[in-house]
Structures are given as structure tokens and as C-alpha cells.
Design an enzyme around this catalytic site. Structure first.
Site, mmCIF file in Angstrom:
data_model
loop_
_atom_site.group_PDB
_atom_site.id
_atom_site.type_symbol
_atom_site.label_atom_id
_atom_site.label_comp_id
_atom_site.label_asym_id
_atom_site.label_seq_id
_atom_site.Cartn_x
_atom_site.Cartn_y
_atom_site.Cartn_z
ATOM 1 N N ASP A 114 0.828 -1.200 0.000
ATOM 2 C CA ASP A 114 0.000 0.000 0.000
ATOM 3 C C ASP A 114 0.866 1.255 0.000
ATOM 4 O OD1 ASP A 114 -2.668 1.331 0.430
ATOM 5 O OD2 ASP A 114 -1.711 1.936 2.298
ATOM 6 N N GLU B 282 1.673 -0.137 -5.012
ATOM 7 C CA GLU B 282 0.753 0.935 -5.392
ATOM 8 C C GLU B 282 1.482 2.246 -5.199
ATOM 9 O OE1 GLU B 282 -3.292 3.149 -3.809
ATOM 10 O OE2 GLU B 282 -1.690 2.462 -2.481
#
Length: 532
Positions: free
Chosen positions: A217, A280
């Protein structure tokens, strides 16, 4: 369609040693919204396990489970209080182990989220900071600084939070802690060796339980600009929820982050079975993104250019070429995405209604025709659109932090419809769901679409089945195409996407189309076809 004299072939990873993930089809499961196994209206790991048959029939290679860890859910589970346990909302560690075993038995890999930028304020480390004050040793694990001004009443710098408002909150002792996201998500200080050591432990905990990889993330966030200087906010887009970064934005994409990612890669490489990680990162351009996928860093990076591109052949081609060119320079493959839990659903972005769904289906055939990995979001296979939810049910922190000016991401997180003609559409045995479902979804349940050979689900099943014939082909060739169209050939299959205003002729035998052809066999607007 004819091949240009000078073909534009784009190479990727190839050869007998090609890892499974380099051409895999991943399916993102947002656990709260996939399937409810205990009747409380919230999706859970039992529900995922019960619905694995749907994923087998769909034909995916791996799942990505969004966070299911212990969390007070201030940000949909991305505020992690214990990264090595399952929140009771989702089940138990035994439920997780059973899910991994069943998925593996069905030939499905399992990947999970890793959230390294921050912990929840409820994590024991931060609770120790609150309890221990200035003398708490755990303060060194977070980015904590004295305030500015005579009494320290001003934040240490002018950085804004990605969710709106300042990126700093004050502790009871008067100092300030950084949170690039919600105040409930204090940022960790990765310059303290204890922090990367903790995430090495977390990764090994899940790798030892059999996971095949991670989605990292906000992989561009762990390194902060030394000294934490002010930014010139006048040159930046700091709108809450904004994603595309700028090299002048000191919150993201600092060079030191790559050393932290190399440490993660070393952990992965210590395990057998081609364990992987995808990052990401919304960064300034494709070249900066490619740095994250260098041979000693992450396996893949999400290529968001296709998701960010407006509907149109030229924009799609530019997005594809930009992504492929940058990744080729670091010998990496692309990972294509059109929707996820943070991005408005493709059918809505492309105009909504029947036309938006038609365009989303056509874009999916482009996505699945490209070399590299593919990430689908739960509900893509049903052609779901964003749901316009009432204000009083919104839960995304962006809604509150923006002063009710940005609605946030709840519209793409509504639970999936499985069966029946009324809420809750088989999602739960209870009577309500954690976000309300619309009254007009009877035609887009899995049950209804499975019975319709022209449905979006039928198209995805056929496309994933046919894709296996050319998934390992590492390159493709652009083909000449009519104005407003996009054409390419990969292996023995050609794609033609019609984004023009009129029908165009087809050259070849139609293997699969995203929608019905015209009576004379031409390809209508907002439609794509695979041809042999």
C-alpha cells in the site's frame, strides 16, 4: 487490418523461467464487500472461502485480499492495529488458514495487503506513545516533532493530508505527529531500524502461513523529505483524494524509499515458490514508476495510466505505450488495472448507464489482450457501476476530512450481488449490508448473469479462457486501424477496439466480442473484438 511496414513490438519477461505472476490474472477482493459468511451484513473470510467456486469458474490465477487485519476501521481497514491477526469482523486466523488451503487446492494463489506507511492509533506502539508521553521509547517509531511558534501551537510544516486538512495532529504532551492520511493513521519513521525490522517480521508471519505475495500500500510514501521542509502548495494539486503525484510534492516518492523496498524484496527472495509483491504508487510519470520495479525491488507496479486515460483510442494507446516503454527499460512487465477500491468503477468513468457498461466491457478486452499481469476488481466481471449513496451512510474518511465536499470511495465499495431480485441479493443471510445496495441490481447478480450468455460475466469467463492461449506471449504488434479505433495483434489473436462514432469493418474471424455486432457483421461503436 494490415500490419504496418515497421511493426511496433513490445517485449516483456519471457523464457522458460517466466514467473507465474508475470502474466497472471489477479482478482481483488475487498473483504467487507465480497461475501458474508456469518449473516452480520459484512463480508468476511468465511464468505470468501464459500465463494471460491465463482473465482474458479471465472478463471483467475490469484486473489488479492484487501486488509482483514485487526483495525478500528477508520479507513476501511488500512488503519492496522495488529498486522499479524485477523479482525473478528472478518473471522480468525484459522479461517484465514482454511481459505489459503482451499484456494491453493483449487489452483488459486493468495496475496494480501501490506500497509507500511502507518499504523492505527490503536496499535500498541502508538498507545504507548499516548500513555508514556515524552519519555515513551515508542515515540522513535513515529514521525513526531515539536510545533512551530512561541508555544508550539502551529504544526511543524504546512503539509496537507491526502484526505483533507493538515497532515499533523497534536499529542497531549504538545508535540505533533505526522499522518499523511487520517489522524487515526500515524506515520511510521522508517529511518528507525526497528520499523523495517517489524515489517520483515510481518511479511514472514504471512509468508510462513503460505501467502504467495503482497500488495504494498502506498509504496512511495515511507521515505519523508529530510528535515520535513514546507512545500510550495500553490504549484501542487492538494485536493482531498487527488492521486497523481508531482516531483515537487515532498510527501511522496523520495529516493530513500527504494532502499526500503529492496529490503522487502530480500525477504521475498528468501522464500521458495516465486513469492511476489506489487506496489501501489501514484507518481509523476511512467519513468518514475518504473524505478519501483527494478530487478532488485518490487516484482510489479500498478500501471494506472490505463485507468487514468479517458475513453478513446488515442488516449488508450498513449497510456499503453508510456507504460510499456518505461517498464521495458527496467526489464519489468506491466500490470494493468481499470478499477479498484480507490478508483471509480470503469463503467461509471466512461459515462455510466448502458453506454458506460459497453465501454467498460470493451476496455476490459483491451486490458486482457495486453502483455503482463492483469488486476480485476470484484464486480468488474458483473459490469457494476458506482452507487450514488445517501450522505448519511458514507464512511470514507475523505467525506468528513474534506468538509463534505469530496464524497470519497464508498460508491465503488458497495457489496456484491450474488442472487435473487431484491436486497441483499444473496450477499448475506441477514437483512441489511454495511453499505446499502441499490434496488435495481437484480439483473447484475452472479446468478442472473451466469444464466445469460450475453452478460458481462459470460464475456469475462470467455475472455479469461481464451487468454490462456496467448498469456505467455511476451510482446504484441500495433496494427493499422480505422480512425478512432485501436488495433493490435498478440500471438494468433488480434484486438480491434472501436471508439469512433460509427461501425467499422472486421478483418478475420470473431473469437469474442464485448457486445453484439451489427447486422452486416461490422463492429459498432463502444465495442471491442478479439479476432483470429
Amino acid at each position: 487490418m494490415t500490419q504496418p511496414p515497421e511493426s511496433d513490438a513490445v517485449a516483456g519477461i519471457s523464457g522458460e523461467s517466466t514467473p507465474w505472476w508475470a502474466s497472471g490474472v489477479f482478482y481483488q477482493i475487498y473483504p467487507r464487500s465480497f461475501a458474508d459468511g456469518n449473516g452480520d451484513g459484512t463480508g468476511d473470510l468465511i464468505g470468501v472461502r464459500e465463494r471460491l467456486g465463482h473465482l474458479v469458474e471465472l478463471g483467475i490465477d490469484a486473489i488479492w485480499l484487501s486488509p482483514f487485519y485487526r483495525s478500528p476501521m477508520a479507513d476501511g481497514g488500512y488503519d492496522v492495529a495488529d498486522p499479524t491477526d485477523v479482525d473478528p469482523m472478518f473471522g480468525t486466523l484459522d479461517d484465514f488458514d482454511a481459505l489459503v488451503a482451499d484456494a491453493h487446492a483449487r489452483g488459486i494463489k493468495v496475496t494480501v495487503d501490506l500497509v507500511p506507511n502507518h499504523f492505527s492509533e490503536q496499535h500498541p506502539w502508538f498507545q504507548a506513545v499516548l500513555a508514556g508521553g515524552p519519555d515513551a521509547p515508542e515515540r522513535a517509531y513515529f514521525v513526531i516533532r515539536p510545533g512551530r511558534g512561541p508555544d508550539g501551537a502551529q504544526p511543524p510544516n504546512n503539509w496537507p493530508s491526502a484526505f483533507g486538512g493538515p497532515a499533523w495532529s497534536r499529542l497531549p504532551d504538545g508535540d505533533w505527529y505526522l499522518h499523511l492520511f487520517a489522524p487515526e493513521q500515524p506515520d511510521l519513521d522508517w529511518t528507525n531500524p526497528a520499523v523495517p525490522a517489524e515489517f520483515d517480521r510481518v511479511m514472514r508471519f504471512w509468508l510462513d502461513r503460505g501467502v504467495d505475495g503482497f500488495r504494498v500500500d502506498v509504496a512511495n510514501s515511507m521515505a519523508k523529505e529530510p528535515g520535513l521542509p514546507d512545500m510550495d502548495l500553490s504549484v501542487l494539486n492538494t485536493t482531498p483524494g487527488a492521486t497523481l503525484s508531482d516531483v515537487r510534492d515532498l510527501r511522496w516518492d523520495r529516493d530513500m524509499v527504494h532502499e526500503y523496498l529492496r529490503g522487502m524484496r530480500r525477504t521475498l527472495d528468501a522464500y521458495p515458490g516465486e513469492r511476489m509483491a506489487i506496489g501501489e504508487a501514484w507518481v509523476a510519470d511512467a519513468d518514475r514508476l518504473a524505478r519501483y520495479a527494478r530487478p532488485d525491488e518490487l516484482s510489479l507496479m500498478f500501471n494506472f495510466e490505463l485507468a487514468a486515460a479517458p475513453w478513446g483510442a488515442a488516449d488508450f494507446r498513449t497510456a499503453v505505450e508510456s507504460s510499456l516503454s518505461a517498464m521495458r527499460r527496467v526489464q519489468a512487465v506491466c500490470s494493468w488495472v481499470l478499477s479498484n477500491h480507490d478508483v471509480e468503477r470503469a463503467a461509471t468513468r466512461y459515462g455510466g448507464g448502458a453506454r458506460g457498461v459497453a465501454r467498460a466491457r470493451a476496455a476490459a478486452l483491451l486490458q486482457l489482450a495486453l502483455p503482463g499481469a492483469v488486476y480485476l476488481y470484484n464486480g468488474d466481471e458483473l459490469g457494476l457501476q458506482n452507487v450514488d449513496l445517501p450522505d448519511d451512510v458514507l464512511q470514507d474518511p475523505t467525506w468528513e476530512r474534506s468538509g463534505h465536499t469530496e464524497r470519497g470511495r464508498d460508491g465503488e465499495r458497495v457489496p456484491l450481488p450474488w442472487s435473487g431480485d431484491a436486497q441483499p441479493y444473496g450477499f448475506t443471510t441477514g437483512t441489511s449490508t454495511w453499505l446499502p445496495m441499490p434496488d435495481d441490481w437484480a439483473a447484475v447478480t452472479v446468478e442472473a448473469e451466469a444464466a445469460d450468455p450475453q452478460s458481462t460475466l459470460a464475456m469475462f469467463r470467455a475472455a479469461l479462457r481464451e487468454r490462456r492461449a496467448f498469456a505467455s506471449v511476451p510482446d504484441f504488434t500495433w496494427l493499422d486501424a480505422p480512425d478512432g479505433c485501436l488495433a493490435l495483434r498478440r500471438g494468433e489473436v488480434s484486438l480491434l477496439l472501436n471508439a469512433s462514432d460509427g461501425p467499422v469493418p472486421l478483418d478475420g474471424t470473431v473469437l469474442l466480442a464485448s457486445g453484439p455486432l451489427t447486422d452486416d457483421g461490422t463492429l459498432p461503436p463502444d465495442t471491442a473484438a478479439w479476432l483470429t
